[in-house]
Design a protein around this motif. Structure first.
Motif, PDB file in Angstrom:
ATOM      1  N   TRP A  52       0.453  -1.067  -0.036  1.00  0.00           N
ATOM      2  CA  TRP A  52      -0.525  -0.347  -0.031  1.00  0.00           C
ATOM      3  C   TRP A  52       0.787   1.394   0.004  1.00  0.00           C
ATOM      4  CZ3 TRP A  52      -3.683  -2.334   4.148  1.00  0.00           C
ATOM      5  CH2 TRP A  52      -5.021  -2.879   3.572  1.00  0.00           C
ATOM      6  N   GLY A  53       2.265   1.041   0.329  1.00  0.00           N
ATOM      7  CA  GLY A  53       2.788   2.096   0.828  1.00  0.00           C
ATOM      8  C   GLY A  53       3.568   3.105  -1.198  1.00  0.00           C
ATOM      9  N   ALA A  54       3.184   1.980  -1.477  1.00  0.00           N
ATOM     10  CA  ALA A  54       3.571   1.979  -3.397  1.00  0.00           C
ATOM     11  C   ALA A  54       2.322   2.552  -4.372  1.00  0.00           C
ATOM     12  CB  ALA A  54       4.110   1.078  -3.373  1.00  0.00           C
ATOM     13  N   SER A  55       1.149   2.649  -3.213  1.00  0.00           N
ATOM     14  CA  SER A  55       0.082   2.840  -4.351  1.00  0.00           C
ATOM     15  C   SER A  55      -0.277   3.582  -4.474  1.00  0.00           C
ATOM     16  CB  SER A  55      -1.384   1.836  -3.810  1.00  0.00           C
ATOM     17  OG  SER A  55      -1.341   2.275  -2.301  1.00  0.00           O
ATOM     18  N   PHE A  56       0.278   5.042  -3.444  1.00  0.00           N
ATOM     19  CA  PHE A  56      -0.356   6.579  -4.314  1.00  0.00           C
ATOM     20  C   PHE A  56      -0.090   6.539  -4.805  1.00  0.00           C
ATOM     21  CE2 PHE A  56      -1.894   5.559   1.127  1.00  0.00           C
ATOM     22  CZ  PHE A  56      -2.678   6.511   0.470  1.00  0.00           C
ATOM     23  N   MET A  57       1.369   6.469  -5.336  1.00  0.00           N
ATOM     24  CA  MET A  57       2.804   7.026  -5.951  1.00  0.00           C
ATOM     25  C   MET A  57       1.927   6.129  -7.399  1.00  0.00           C
ATOM     26  SD  MET A  57       6.880   6.079  -6.306  1.00  0.00           S
ATOM     27  CE  MET A  57       6.664   4.401  -6.617  1.00  0.00           C
ATOM     28  N   ALA A  58       1.620   4.973  -7.350  1.00  0.00           N
ATOM     29  CA  ALA A  58       1.253   4.429  -8.975  1.00  0.00           C
ATOM     30  C   ALA A  58      -0.523   5.027  -9.228  1.00  0.00           C
ATOM     31  CB  ALA A  58       0.960   2.952  -8.155  1.00  0.00           C
ATOM     32  N   VAL A  59      -1.077   5.336  -7.919  1.00  0.00           N
ATOM     33  CA  VAL A  59      -2.037   6.228  -8.258  1.00  0.00           C
ATOM     34  C   VAL A  59      -1.767   7.422  -9.089  1.00  0.00           C
ATOM     35  CG1 VAL A  59      -4.512   7.528  -7.890  1.00  0.00           C
ATOM     36  CG2 VAL A  59      -3.834   5.806  -6.546  1.00  0.00           C
ATOM     37  N   SER A  60      -1.276   7.893  -8.406  1.00  0.00           N
ATOM     38  CA  SER A  60      -0.395   9.229  -8.681  1.00  0.00           C
ATOM     39  C   SER A  60      -0.102   9.448 -10.985  1.00  0.00           C
ATOM     40  CB  SER A  60       0.146  10.275  -8.363  1.00  0.00           C
ATOM     41  OG  SER A  60       0.067  10.219  -6.859  1.00  0.00           O
ATOM     42  N   VAL A  61       0.440   8.411 -11.039  1.00  0.00           N
ATOM     43  CA  VAL A  61       0.948   7.420 -12.469  1.00  0.00           C
ATOM     44  C   VAL A  61      -0.275   8.009 -13.126  1.00  0.00           C
ATOM     45  CG1 VAL A  61       2.410   6.378 -14.058  1.00  0.00           C
ATOM     46  CG2 VAL A  61       3.769   7.474 -11.785  1.00  0.00           C
ATOM     47  N   ALA A  62      -1.103   6.483 -12.369  1.00  0.00           N
ATOM     48  CA  ALA A  62      -2.160   6.685 -13.732  1.00  0.00           C
ATOM     49  C   ALA A  62      -3.354   7.564 -13.170  1.00  0.00           C
ATOM     50  CB  ALA A  62      -2.957   4.961 -12.571  1.00  0.00           C
ATOM     51  N   LEU A  63      -3.220   8.747 -12.432  1.00  0.00           N
ATOM     52  CA  LEU A  63      -4.132   9.549 -13.062  1.00  0.00           C
ATOM     53  C   LEU A  63      -3.697  10.358 -14.502  1.00  0.00           C
ATOM     54  CD1 LEU A  63      -4.715  10.883  -9.506  1.00  0.00           C
ATOM     55  CD2 LEU A  63      -6.670  10.175 -11.375  1.00  0.00           C
ATOM     56  N   ASN A  64      -2.072   9.851 -14.872  1.00  0.00           N
ATOM     57  CA  ASN A  64      -1.549  11.086 -16.325  1.00  0.00           C
ATOM     58  C   ASN A  64      -3.202  10.396 -17.232  1.00  0.00           C
ATOM     59  OD1 ASN A  64      -0.031  12.183 -14.313  1.00  0.00           O
ATOM     60  ND2 ASN A  64       1.426  10.524 -15.235  1.00  0.00           N
ATOM     61  N   ASP A  65      -3.398   9.299 -17.435  1.00  0.00           N
ATOM     62  CA  ASP A  65      -4.011   8.304 -18.739  1.00  0.00           C
ATOM     63  C   ASP A  65      -5.650   8.649 -18.659  1.00  0.00           C
ATOM     64  OD1 ASP A  65      -1.064   9.120 -19.666  1.00  0.00           O
ATOM     65  OD2 ASP A  65      -1.719   7.751 -21.228  1.00  0.00           O
ATOM     66  N   MET A  66      -6.218   7.931 -17.165  1.00  0.00           N
ATOM     67  CA  MET A  66      -6.944   7.563 -16.689  1.00  0.00           C
ATOM     68  C   MET A  66      -7.964   8.496 -16.054  1.00  0.00           C
ATOM     69  SD  MET A  66      -6.407   3.418 -16.805  1.00  0.00           S
ATOM     70  CE  MET A  66      -8.089   3.438 -16.789  1.00  0.00           C
ATOM     71  N   GLY A  67      -9.394   8.853 -15.846  1.00  0.00           N
ATOM     72  CA  GLY A  67     -10.274   9.278 -14.778  1.00  0.00           C
ATOM     73  C   GLY A  67     -10.629   8.574 -13.420  1.00  0.00           C
TER      74      GLY A  67
ATOM     75  N   ILE B 110      -3.079  -6.280  -9.715  1.00  0.00           N
ATOM     76  CA  ILE B 110      -2.698  -7.521  -8.811  1.00  0.00           C
ATOM     77  C   ILE B 110      -2.437  -7.580  -7.096  1.00  0.00           C
ATOM     78  CG2 ILE B 110      -0.518  -9.209  -9.396  1.00  0.00           C
ATOM     79  CD1 ILE B 110      -0.823  -8.704 -11.910  1.00  0.00           C
ATOM     80  N   PHE B 111      -1.393  -5.978  -7.261  1.00  0.00           N
ATOM     81  CA  PHE B 111      -0.714  -5.606  -5.724  1.00  0.00           C
ATOM     82  C   PHE B 111      -1.516  -5.522  -4.529  1.00  0.00           C
ATOM     83  CE2 PHE B 111       2.831  -7.543  -8.305  1.00  0.00           C
ATOM     84  CZ  PHE B 111       2.999  -8.081  -7.281  1.00  0.00           C
ATOM     85  N   PRO B 112      -1.854  -4.237  -4.752  1.00  0.00           N
ATOM     86  CA  PRO B 112      -2.469  -3.166  -3.570  1.00  0.00           C
ATOM     87  C   PRO B 112      -4.041  -3.990  -3.905  1.00  0.00           C
ATOM     88  CG  PRO B 112      -1.341  -1.307  -4.908  1.00  0.00           C
ATOM     89  CD  PRO B 112      -1.242  -3.291  -5.077  1.00  0.00           C
ATOM     90  N   THR B 113      -4.407  -5.058  -4.810  1.00  0.00           N
ATOM     91  CA  THR B 113      -6.162  -5.304  -5.155  1.00  0.00           C
ATOM     92  C   THR B 113      -5.997  -6.064  -4.760  1.00  0.00           C
ATOM     93  OG1 THR B 113      -6.407  -2.805  -6.486  1.00  0.00           O
ATOM     94  CG2 THR B 113      -8.473  -4.235  -6.545  1.00  0.00           C
ATOM     95  N   ALA B 114      -5.966  -7.024  -5.238  1.00  0.00           N
ATOM     96  CA  ALA B 114      -5.969  -8.920  -5.429  1.00  0.00           C
ATOM     97  C   ALA B 114      -5.101  -8.937  -4.577  1.00  0.00           C
ATOM     98  CB  ALA B 114      -5.449  -9.382  -6.385  1.00  0.00           C
ATOM     99  N   VAL B 115      -3.570  -9.163  -4.317  1.00  0.00           N
ATOM    100  CA  VAL B 115      -3.194 -10.015  -3.262  1.00  0.00           C
ATOM    101  C   VAL B 115      -3.408  -9.274  -1.863  1.00  0.00           C
ATOM    102  CG1 VAL B 115      -0.509  -9.883  -1.709  1.00  0.00           C
ATOM    103  CG2 VAL B 115      -0.787 -10.159  -4.538  1.00  0.00           C
ATOM    104  N   ALA B 116      -3.041  -7.509  -1.788  1.00  0.00           N
ATOM    105  CA  ALA B 116      -3.778  -7.670  -0.103  1.00  0.00           C
ATOM    106  C   ALA B 116      -5.322  -7.152   0.107  1.00  0.00           C
ATOM    107  CB  ALA B 116      -3.855  -5.424  -0.620  1.00  0.00           C
ATOM    108  N   GLN B 117      -6.668  -7.972  -0.503  1.00  0.00           N
ATOM    109  CA  GLN B 117      -7.581  -8.113  -0.127  1.00  0.00           C
ATOM    110  C   GLN B 117      -7.599  -9.669   0.139  1.00  0.00           C
ATOM    111  OE1 GLN B 117     -11.043  -6.672  -1.470  1.00  0.00           O
ATOM    112  NE2 GLN B 117     -11.253  -8.414   0.910  1.00  0.00           N
ATOM    113  N   ILE B 118      -6.539 -10.709  -0.284  1.00  0.00           N
ATOM    114  CA  ILE B 118      -6.094 -11.964   0.693  1.00  0.00           C
ATOM    115  C   ILE B 118      -6.208 -11.597   1.800  1.00  0.00           C
ATOM    116  CG2 ILE B 118      -4.665 -14.207   0.121  1.00  0.00           C
ATOM    117  CD1 ILE B 118      -5.306 -13.498  -2.589  1.00  0.00           C
ATOM    118  N   LEU B 119      -4.798 -10.810   2.116  1.00  0.00           N
ATOM    119  CA  LEU B 119      -4.126 -10.334   3.071  1.00  0.00           C
ATOM    120  C   LEU B 119      -4.682  -9.851   4.626  1.00  0.00           C
ATOM    121  CD1 LEU B 119      -0.066  -9.540   2.082  1.00  0.00           C
ATOM    122  CD2 LEU B 119      -0.560 -11.647   2.915  1.00  0.00           C
ATOM    123  N   LEU B 120      -5.337  -8.767   3.689  1.00  0.00           N
ATOM    124  CA  LEU B 120      -6.532  -8.269   5.019  1.00  0.00           C
ATOM    125  C   LEU B 120      -7.790  -9.550   4.918  1.00  0.00           C
ATOM    126  CD1 LEU B 120      -8.225  -4.711   3.468  1.00  0.00           C
ATOM    127  CD2 LEU B 120      -9.565  -6.326   4.196  1.00  0.00           C
TER     128      LEU B 120
END
Length: 306
Positions: free
Chosen positions: A24-39, A235-245
């Motif tokens: 999850w620590g890397a997810s905010f950075m990934a969201v910021s990158v994804a926002l460049n091309d997607m809503g 894959i990671f902050p959603t699928a893997v994280a959901q299992i661990l959560l």
């Protein structure tokens, strides 16, 4: 049938908790990158859909079936899965993706640190073995202070955007959603944890994908870097994280799970230093001491009084 009482967190649960913090620590950075091309809503929908397909494929390979709808308990499990899909995935992912377009990332990090403070009273009311105690409350408060020390009061400075106030409310609402989702995961009847994770993500996809298509239409294929960010998020902050959560919430309790949110800003700073060559704040080690002290204090078993 209520889920069994969680055990005291062991080494495996601590490892899972740290892994969640890293992911999850890397997810905010990934969201910021994804926002460049997607809503923001498209990002939430695609990552949940990727997560659902990934976990569904995993349980099919392992020969695990989804919860049955033929029994009363099975329907309760699916109801819990729908609650988890909404409160742990569809709604908070959308709120955070939208909120990050208008507020400083530091404020989003502070909001994630509020999750344990939301979980504390909710667990006290809904989870009998997770009663609020002075030691636990003090430990959670010390951990939160550690996060404030790390991020600094600049996180509350205005970003000067038009929808900043609403975006701040959205980030706070996302924190409350995560707290509610953890409580639902804990109270769900006994069921295979991978099966429950898949059901939750399927429900989350069914909720968010139609709304995303209605609001933002079919997203165009993003460029390489945002595409990799989306794949990571799915894959990671959603699928893997959901299992661990699910595993941590049910085996160690929602209060223990909630403390992962104190780690998230720390890992975010570390990733920023390692991957983006950002300066390490001088208060990092003081913040780490407070966060770790708060975690240990909150996990000490309360003494029984006569």
């Amino acid at each position: 049938m209520m889920a069994s009482q969680p055990n005291q967190p062991g080494l495996i649960n601590w490892i899972k908790l740290i892994t969640l913090g890293i992911i999850w620590g890397a997810s905010f950075m990934a969201v910021s990158v994804a926002l460049n091309d997607m809503g923001p809503m498209s990002i939430a929908a695609v990552r949940i859909l990727i997560g659902a397909l990934s976990v569904l494929a995993l349980i099919r390979v392992m020969g695990i079936s989804l919860p049955s709808l033929s029994s009363g308990e099975g329907r309760i499990i699916w109801l819990a899965a729908a609650g988890m899909g909404f409160f742990s995935n569809a709604l908070p992912f959308t709120l955070l993706s939208w909120g990050q377009t208008y507020v400083n990332s530091g404020f989003a990090g502070v909001c994630m640190a509020i999750v344990p403070l939301f979980v504390l009273p909710l667990s006290h009311v809904f989870v009998p073995e997770e009663r609020m105690t002075f030691r636990r409350t003090l430990g959670f408060s010390v951990g939160f202070v550690g996060v404030l020390v790390l991020i600094g009061l600049d996180a509350f400075a205005s970003a000067g955007t038009d929808f900043e106030s609403l975006a701040r409310i959205a980030c706070l609402a996302a924190s409350l959603c995560y707290a509610i989702g953890a409580i639902i995961a804990r109270l769900c009847p006994q069921v295979n944890m991978l099966s429950l994770s898949a059901a939750a993500l399927i429900c989350g996809s069914a909720m968010i994908v139609p709304v995303s298509l209605w609001q933002e239409g079919v997203p165009s294929l993003p460029s390489t870097t945002p595409l990799l960010a989306i794949l990571y998020l799915g894959i990671f902050p959603t699928a893997v994280a959901q299992i661990l959560l699910v595993q941590v919430a049910r085996s160690a309790g929602p209060s223990f799970l909630a403390t992962v949110n104190y780690q998230v800003p720390v890992w975010s700073v570390i990733f920023g230093a390692l991957l983006l060559s950002e300066a390490v704040p001088p208060q990092l080690f003081a913040a780490l001491a407070l966060i770790l002290g708060g975690l240990l204090l909150s996990r000490q078993p309360s003494r029984q009084t006569a």
